[in-house]
Design a protein around this motif. Structure first.
Motif, PDB file in Angstrom:
ATOM      1  N   CYS A  70       5.676 -16.967   8.411  1.00 26.88           N
ATOM      2  CA  CYS A  70       4.925 -17.595   7.410  1.00 26.88           C
ATOM      3  C   CYS A  70       4.488 -16.508   6.646  1.00 26.88           C
ATOM      4  CB  CYS A  70       3.617 -18.397   8.075  1.00 26.88           C
ATOM      5  SG  CYS A  70       2.642 -17.079   8.946  1.00 26.88           S
ATOM      6  N   ASP A  71       3.465 -16.741   5.551  1.00 29.26           N
ATOM      7  CA  ASP A  71       3.316 -15.653   4.722  1.00 29.26           C
ATOM      8  C   ASP A  71       1.929 -15.260   5.197  1.00 29.26           C
ATOM      9  OD1 ASP A  71       1.478 -14.450   2.580  1.00 29.26           O
ATOM     10  OD2 ASP A  71       2.893 -15.638   0.971  1.00 29.26           O
ATOM     11  N   TYR A  72       2.109 -13.964   5.605  1.00 32.80           N
ATOM     12  CA  TYR A  72       0.684 -13.481   6.431  1.00 32.80           C
ATOM     13  C   TYR A  72      -0.532 -13.472   5.438  1.00 32.80           C
ATOM     14  CZ  TYR A  72      -2.240 -10.454   9.201  1.00 32.80           C
ATOM     15  OH  TYR A  72      -3.157  -9.412   9.759  1.00 32.80           O
ATOM     16  N   GLY A  73      -0.406 -13.234   4.311  1.00 34.87           N
ATOM     17  CA  GLY A  73      -1.502 -12.931   3.338  1.00 34.87           C
ATOM     18  C   GLY A  73      -2.252 -14.541   3.370  1.00 34.87           C
ATOM     19  N   LYS A  74      -1.453 -15.578   3.229  1.00 32.89           N
ATOM     20  CA  LYS A  74      -2.028 -17.137   3.179  1.00 32.89           C
ATOM     21  C   LYS A  74      -2.668 -17.418   4.603  1.00 32.89           C
ATOM     22  CE  LYS A  74      -0.092 -21.773   2.270  1.00 32.89           C
ATOM     23  NZ  LYS A  74       1.006 -22.425   1.979  1.00 32.89           N
ATOM     24  N   TYR A  75      -1.678 -16.829   5.719  1.00 28.31           N
ATOM     25  CA  TYR A  75      -2.317 -17.050   6.986  1.00 28.31           C
ATOM     26  C   TYR A  75      -3.560 -16.600   7.243  1.00 28.31           C
ATOM     27  CZ  TYR A  75      -2.454 -16.868  12.233  1.00 28.31           C
ATOM     28  OH  TYR A  75      -3.013 -16.846  13.549  1.00 28.31           O
ATOM     29  N   LYS A  76      -3.924 -15.451   6.943  1.00 27.89           N
ATOM     30  CA  LYS A  76      -5.040 -14.762   6.991  1.00 27.89           C
ATOM     31  C   LYS A  76      -6.089 -15.531   6.432  1.00 27.89           C
ATOM     32  CE  LYS A  76      -5.152 -10.372   5.893  1.00 27.89           C
ATOM     33  NZ  LYS A  76      -5.796  -9.030   5.596  1.00 27.89           N
ATOM     34  N   TYR A  77      -5.908 -15.910   4.881  1.00 27.55           N
ATOM     35  CA  TYR A  77      -6.836 -16.668   4.265  1.00 27.55           C
ATOM     36  C   TYR A  77      -7.386 -18.000   4.942  1.00 27.55           C
ATOM     37  CZ  TYR A  77      -8.554 -19.812   0.329  1.00 27.55           C
ATOM     38  OH  TYR A  77      -9.220 -20.634  -0.282  1.00 27.55           O
ATOM     39  N   GLU A  78      -6.196 -18.673   5.378  1.00 29.92           N
ATOM     40  CA  GLU A  78      -6.490 -19.860   6.078  1.00 29.92           C
ATOM     41  C   GLU A  78      -7.495 -19.956   7.358  1.00 29.92           C
ATOM     42  OE1 GLU A  78      -2.626 -21.374   6.684  1.00 29.92           O
ATOM     43  OE2 GLU A  78      -2.478 -22.365   4.800  1.00 29.92           O
ATOM     44  N   GLN A  79      -7.204 -18.658   8.090  1.00 29.33           N
ATOM     45  CA  GLN A  79      -7.916 -18.432   9.224  1.00 29.33           C
ATOM     46  C   GLN A  79      -9.215 -18.111   8.819  1.00 29.33           C
ATOM     47  OE1 GLN A  79      -6.869 -18.642  12.874  1.00 29.33           O
ATOM     48  NE2 GLN A  79      -5.251 -19.710  11.465  1.00 29.33           N
ATOM     49  N   ALA A  80      -9.720 -17.422   8.074  1.00 27.84           N
ATOM     50  CA  ALA A  80     -10.915 -16.976   7.410  1.00 27.84           C
ATOM     51  C   ALA A  80     -11.783 -18.341   6.945  1.00 27.84           C
ATOM     52  CB  ALA A  80     -10.790 -16.061   6.463  1.00 27.84           C
ATOM     53  N   LYS A  81     -11.050 -19.181   6.269  1.00 29.29           N
ATOM     54  CA  LYS A  81     -11.563 -20.419   5.854  1.00 29.29           C
ATOM     55  C   LYS A  81     -12.109 -21.356   6.982  1.00 29.29           C
ATOM     56  CE  LYS A  81     -10.702 -24.120   2.290  1.00 29.29           C
ATOM     57  NZ  LYS A  81      -9.616 -24.583   1.452  1.00 29.29           N
ATOM     58  N   LEU A  82     -11.219 -21.128   7.958  1.00 23.28           N
ATOM     59  CA  LEU A  82     -11.298 -22.065   9.106  1.00 23.28           C
ATOM     60  C   LEU A  82     -12.608 -21.300   9.855  1.00 23.28           C
ATOM     61  CD1 LEU A  82     -10.255 -24.401  10.970  1.00 23.28           C
ATOM     62  CD2 LEU A  82      -8.916 -22.872  12.294  1.00 23.28           C
ATOM     63  N   LYS A  83     -12.581 -20.356   9.987  1.00 20.38           N
ATOM     64  CA  LYS A  83     -13.899 -19.606  10.797  1.00 20.38           C
ATOM     65  C   LYS A  83     -15.156 -19.799  10.057  1.00 20.38           C
ATOM     66  CE  LYS A  83     -15.177 -15.225  12.822  1.00 20.38           C
ATOM     67  NZ  LYS A  83     -14.623 -13.917  12.964  1.00 20.38           N
ATOM     68  N   LYS A  84     -15.064 -19.848   8.518  1.00 20.88           N
ATOM     69  CA  LYS A  84     -16.375 -19.904   8.096  1.00 20.88           C
ATOM     70  C   LYS A  84     -16.728 -21.486   7.989  1.00 20.88           C
ATOM     71  CE  LYS A  84     -18.067 -19.069   3.364  1.00 20.88           C
ATOM     72  NZ  LYS A  84     -17.604 -18.650   1.972  1.00 20.88           N
ATOM     73  N   SER A  85     -15.890 -22.436   7.890  1.00 23.32           N
ATOM     74  CA  SER A  85     -16.146 -23.711   8.228  1.00 23.32           C
ATOM     75  C   SER A  85     -16.644 -24.278   9.675  1.00 23.32           C
ATOM     76  CB  SER A  85     -14.948 -24.581   7.511  1.00 23.32           C
ATOM     77  OG  SER A  85     -14.018 -24.612   8.644  1.00 23.32           O
ATOM     78  N   ASN A  86     -16.534 -23.244  10.445  1.00 23.20           N
ATOM     79  CA  ASN A  86     -16.939 -23.614  11.861  1.00 23.20           C
ATOM     80  C   ASN A  86     -17.971 -22.386  12.260  1.00 23.20           C
ATOM     81  OD1 ASN A  86     -15.299 -26.128  12.709  1.00 23.20           O
ATOM     82  ND2 ASN A  86     -13.646 -25.021  11.928  1.00 23.20           N
ATOM     83  N   PRO A  87     -19.060 -22.185  11.749  1.00 21.52           N
ATOM     84  CA  PRO A  87     -19.967 -20.963  11.952  1.00 21.52           C
ATOM     85  C   PRO A  87     -20.458 -21.234  13.499  1.00 21.52           C
ATOM     86  CG  PRO A  87     -20.978 -22.799  10.830  1.00 21.52           C
ATOM     87  CD  PRO A  87     -19.636 -23.260  10.630  1.00 21.52           C
ATOM     88  N   LYS A  88     -20.401 -20.165  14.102  1.00 26.59           N
ATOM     89  CA  LYS A  88     -20.980 -20.328  15.623  1.00 26.59           C
ATOM     90  C   LYS A  88     -22.339 -20.645  15.485  1.00 26.59           C
ATOM     91  CE  LYS A  88     -21.467 -16.840  19.193  1.00 26.59           C
ATOM     92  NZ  LYS A  88     -21.269 -15.541  19.932  1.00 26.59           N
ATOM     93  N   THR A  89     -22.708 -21.452  16.446  1.00 27.11           N
ATOM     94  CA  THR A  89     -24.076 -21.962  16.385  1.00 27.11           C
ATOM     95  C   THR A  89     -24.802 -21.256  17.705  1.00 27.11           C
ATOM     96  OG1 THR A  89     -23.510 -23.983  17.973  1.00 27.11           O
ATOM     97  CG2 THR A  89     -23.727 -24.061  15.403  1.00 27.11           C
TER      98      THR A  89
END
Length: 202
Positions: free
Chosen positions: A57-76
């Protein structure tokens, strides 16, 4: 740390596309060469698998998607609060303490309810169970009973956890401006290096 391209150490890897389709098992060097030939990267996504799984895959795009996923599921973080009752807790104090328990539960916290015996009260420990069973009954609209009242030394304790938000129904409400005794609002310090907070009400 995510390994990419030449930094992947495993001799053999299982390669998949960015849509999860299996390409096959091959040497890491061969997989990197194939990924680069089409202008993409080889990203290790499951290092503990045997062999490790890598995605083309495109590593830059992969990093962006992982960061977005982490932000949408904040640790409670769930905190544990503590409320203390007495065998002879007056009705007014009882209502205030129950209202405080409801507030803690409504914030998503667990609550440890404790009743400690003093002096002659130790000869009538059954009274402590009566008080905590009453609290448990009054909290049915707000909490699950994670731990039933149980005797531990000179105290009876139980543990409550909040019901899902849409199921909560408060029974006790503190009236604004109501006179509240000082000890009912004496907050304890946070416990160091812990997620627990203690509310002391002796």
């Amino acid at each position: 740390m995510t390994r990419v391209n030449e930094y992947i150490r495993a001799p053999k890897v299982r390669v998949v596309t960015d849509k999860g389709e299996l390409i096959g098992v091959m040497s890491a060097r061969e997989a990197v060469t194939k990924a680069k030939s089409i202008g993409l990267d080889l990203v290790e996504i499951a290092s503990k698998a045997d062999p490790p799984v890598c995605k083309v895959c495109d590593y830059g795009k992969y990093k962006y998607e992982q960061a977005k996923l982490k932000k949408s599921n904040p640790k409670t973080t769930t905190k544990l609060k503590e409320i203390k009752f007495r065998v002879r807790t007056e009705e007014h104090d009882y209502n205030l303490k129950c209202s405080r328990i409801e507030s803690f539960l409504d914030e998503g916290n667990k609550v440890k309810v404790q009743l400690q015996f003093r002096g002659r009260e130790n000869a009538h420990k059954d009274l402590g169970f009566v008080v905590l069973q009453r609290v448990a009954a009054d909290m049915v609209g707000m909490a699950n009973l994670d731990q039933k009242p149980r005797l531990a030394g000179r105290a009876v304790t139980m543990l409550l956890s909040p019901l899902p938000k849409e199921q909560r129904k408060r029974k006790f409400q503190m009236v604004h401006g109501e006179l509240i005794e000082e000890d009912d609002f004496e907050d304890g310090d946070d416990i160091e290096n812990s997620e627990f907070e203690e509310i002391k009400e002796d």
